[in-house]
Design a protein around this motif. Sequence first.
Motif, PDB file in Angstrom:
ATOM      1  N   PHE A 245      99.035  82.101  62.100  1.00 24.44           N
ATOM      2  CA  PHE A 245      99.261  81.846  60.450  1.00 24.44           C
ATOM      3  C   PHE A 245      98.455  81.200  60.397  1.00 24.44           C
ATOM      4  O   PHE A 245      97.970  81.244  59.083  1.00 24.44           O
ATOM      5  N   GLY A 246      97.657  80.020  60.728  1.00 23.43           N
ATOM      6  CA  GLY A 246      97.031  78.696  60.550  1.00 23.43           C
ATOM      7  C   GLY A 246      95.697  79.245  60.381  1.00 23.43           C
ATOM      8  O   GLY A 246      94.667  79.315  59.430  1.00 23.43           O
ATOM      9  N   ARG A 247      95.445  80.024  61.943  1.00 23.94           N
ATOM     10  CA  ARG A 247      94.027  80.323  61.587  1.00 23.94           C
ATOM     11  C   ARG A 247      93.337  81.616  60.896  1.00 23.94           C
ATOM     12  O   ARG A 247      92.667  81.216  59.979  1.00 23.94           O
ATOM     13  N   GLN A 248      94.664  82.458  60.089  1.00 28.67           N
ATOM     14  CA  GLN A 248      93.885  83.601  59.010  1.00 28.67           C
ATOM     15  C   GLN A 248      94.215  82.580  57.862  1.00 28.67           C
ATOM     16  O   GLN A 248      93.602  82.785  56.811  1.00 28.67           O
ATOM     17  N   LEU A 249      95.581  81.800  57.797  1.00 26.43           N
ATOM     18  CA  LEU A 249      95.349  81.221  55.689  1.00 26.43           C
ATOM     19  C   LEU A 249      93.929  80.432  56.665  1.00 26.43           C
ATOM     20  O   LEU A 249      93.020  80.374  55.064  1.00 26.43           O
ATOM     21  N   GLN A 250      92.869  79.896  57.514  1.00 24.84           N
ATOM     22  CA  GLN A 250      91.758  79.065  57.183  1.00 24.84           C
ATOM     23  C   GLN A 250      90.750  80.159  56.815  1.00 24.84           C
ATOM     24  O   GLN A 250      90.019  79.974  56.550  1.00 24.84           O
ATOM     25  N   GLN A 251      90.776  81.114  57.292  1.00 26.41           N
ATOM     26  CA  GLN A 251      90.036  82.156  57.418  1.00 26.41           C
ATOM     27  C   GLN A 251      89.745  82.733  55.844  1.00 26.41           C
ATOM     28  O   GLN A 251      89.360  83.837  55.583  1.00 26.41           O
ATOM     29  N   VAL A 252      90.956  82.965  55.023  1.00 31.04           N
ATOM     30  CA  VAL A 252      91.045  83.786  54.260  1.00 31.04           C
ATOM     31  C   VAL A 252      90.506  82.549  52.905  1.00 31.04           C
ATOM     32  O   VAL A 252      89.638  82.837  51.949  1.00 31.04           O
ATOM     33  N   ALA A 253      90.534  81.216  53.280  1.00 31.51           N
ATOM     34  CA  ALA A 253      89.706  80.539  52.617  1.00 31.51           C
ATOM     35  C   ALA A 253      88.452  80.213  52.824  1.00 31.51           C
ATOM     36  O   ALA A 253      87.424  79.541  52.063  1.00 31.51           O
ATOM     37  N   GLN A 254      87.718  80.655  54.105  1.00 29.58           N
ATOM     38  CA  GLN A 254      86.646  81.172  54.488  1.00 29.58           C
ATOM     39  C   GLN A 254      85.951  82.842  53.866  1.00 29.58           C
ATOM     40  O   GLN A 254      84.673  81.751  53.326  1.00 29.58           O
ATOM     41  N   LEU A 255      87.019  83.070  53.705  1.00 30.57           N
ATOM     42  CA  LEU A 255      86.496  84.692  52.852  1.00 30.57           C
ATOM     43  C   LEU A 255      86.292  83.516  51.187  1.00 30.57           C
ATOM     44  O   LEU A 255      84.986  84.245  50.681  1.00 30.57           O
ATOM     45  N   ILE A 256      87.109  83.362  50.828  1.00 28.13           N
ATOM     46  CA  ILE A 256      86.447  82.643  49.238  1.00 28.13           C
ATOM     47  C   ILE A 256      85.357  81.548  49.160  1.00 28.13           C
ATOM     48  O   ILE A 256      84.753  81.865  48.057  1.00 28.13           O
ATOM     49  N   LYS A 257      85.556  80.938  50.391  1.00 26.09           N
ATOM     50  CA  LYS A 257      84.124  80.269  50.247  1.00 26.09           C
ATOM     51  C   LYS A 257      82.815  81.323  50.317  1.00 26.09           C
ATOM     52  O   LYS A 257      81.812  80.052  49.677  1.00 26.09           O
ATOM     53  N   ALA A 258      83.143  82.171  51.401  1.00 27.52           N
ATOM     54  CA  ALA A 258      81.934  82.382  50.837  1.00 27.52           C
ATOM     55  C   ALA A 258      81.434  83.814  49.911  1.00 27.52           C
ATOM     56  O   ALA A 258      80.501  84.131  50.265  1.00 27.52           O
ATOM     57  N   ASP A 259      82.036  83.811  48.839  1.00 22.40           N
ATOM     58  CA  ASP A 259      81.950  84.117  48.259  1.00 22.40           C
ATOM     59  C   ASP A 259      81.788  85.981  48.319  1.00 22.40           C
ATOM     60  O   ASP A 259      80.402  86.396  47.889  1.00 22.40           O
ATOM     61  N   VAL A 260      82.584  86.568  49.331  1.00 22.09           N
ATOM     62  CA  VAL A 260      81.818  87.740  49.578  1.00 22.09           C
ATOM     63  C   VAL A 260      82.637  89.322  48.483  1.00 22.09           C
ATOM     64  O   VAL A 260      82.682  90.151  48.831  1.00 22.09           O
ATOM     65  N   GLY A 261      83.649  88.354  47.391  1.00 21.61           N
ATOM     66  CA  GLY A 261      84.122  89.525  46.771  1.00 21.61           C
ATOM     67  C   GLY A 261      85.327  89.926  46.852  1.00 21.61           C
ATOM     68  O   GLY A 261      86.117  90.441  46.513  1.00 21.61           O
ATOM     69  N   LEU A 262      85.987  88.724  47.742  1.00 17.84           N
ATOM     70  CA  LEU A 262      86.902  89.040  48.077  1.00 17.84           C
ATOM     71  C   LEU A 262      88.503  88.679  46.921  1.00 17.84           C
ATOM     72  O   LEU A 262      88.089  88.005  46.418  1.00 17.84           O
ATOM     73  N   GLU A 263      89.714  89.832  46.086  1.00 16.61           N
ATOM     74  CA  GLU A 263      90.096  89.869  45.017  1.00 16.61           C
ATOM     75  C   GLU A 263      91.380  89.610  46.006  1.00 16.61           C
ATOM     76  O   GLU A 263      92.237  89.298  45.180  1.00 16.61           O
TER      77      GLU A 263
END
Length: 407
Positions: A245-263
Amino acid sequence: MGMNDARRDFLKLAGLAAAAPLLPLPRLAFAQASATAGDVLVVVFQRGGMDGLNVLVPFAEDDYYRLRPTVSIPRSGSGAVIDLDGRFGLHPALAPLQPAFAAGELALVHATGAPSGSRSHFSGMDIMERAALEQPNLASGWLNRHLQSRGGGSDFQGVGLGHSVQRSLGGAAPVLGMAAFEEFALQTRSARADAMAATLDALYAGTATMDAVAHTAFRAMDQLQHADPAQFAAANGADYPATTFGRQLQQVAQLIKADVGLEAAAVDIGGWDHHNDELRLLAPLLDEFARGLAALRTDLGPLMSKVCLVSMSEFGRRAYENASGGTDHGTGNCLFVLGGGVAGGRVYADWPGLRDADLVRGDLAITTDYRSVLAEMLRKRRGETALAQVFPGFAGTMELGIFRAGG
């Protein structure tokens, strides 16, 4: 190159890589390209039926302690509730979320849920994630229908973290599913990996649905490789739990920071089915949950102003304890909402009470349809105008004022 030639070349490459076979591609479907405005939605599902009465504790009610003489959170002393407003308090293991509540970024809603009254895990999750109670044959999920309503986005518009795409994301709008960034790739140790990828791309160069899915898969893999979201370390001293769970939340944060268009992103945390020994088992799970959400908020910093997280479970637990030191399947529950656009620092509850006459078949009554929370969130934070499409058959119009407009 013809299809037969491409397949022949693929077989040759596969033969050269026989010592390191090609692993299956990840579960994927994908979107068109176009940008949309609004908060990034993070939907957490607490699978197993969380005991909302021991999570958001109605400690001012004597009936709570009458119904739970041994399975209850004390008003004072060791292990006491964290008083929020004189009526409700957080389980002490949720202390990492207290700063967000104090800052007005965390709100909680009590006596909420799906009015179906289901006590089945499978049925309860299905109902909550489809959010189409009046149309039981509609297979798509509410989050996917929202993405359909908004139109195409990036290939990463909707992402489900885990071993299967969450039901809320299922439907016609293309979404991604991944267990981890490193698994979202062509898995081979062959020195000719690039040639294998090119040949596979050629194999699926037609116009059929499978061809489109496969072609976009390669494009998405390439985009993720170039964006390299894993480069973004946790910031501001954020400390994620060393769990899935912790790793997946961190990956959500990383996708947001990477600006790949996550909605929209969906993440699960299981283990909430506490029929026995609840006091011992619930605390560490709540600690993991709270530290994960707190770390996401800390990590994103100012970016959290454009993120909205909602967390829910398929049903609550019975108001009274059982003979095994636990609680059985119930209905009414609480949910969490976290984000910069949340009118937090409040517990929202049309509280029905816990007297015997107030209970519904031994359960906390549901006085707030959870879809009213989701609908307000989508309207105010995502600009959704087609709520009847997202929540078909839902006639609820009352908003609780949990969210500020301007998403």
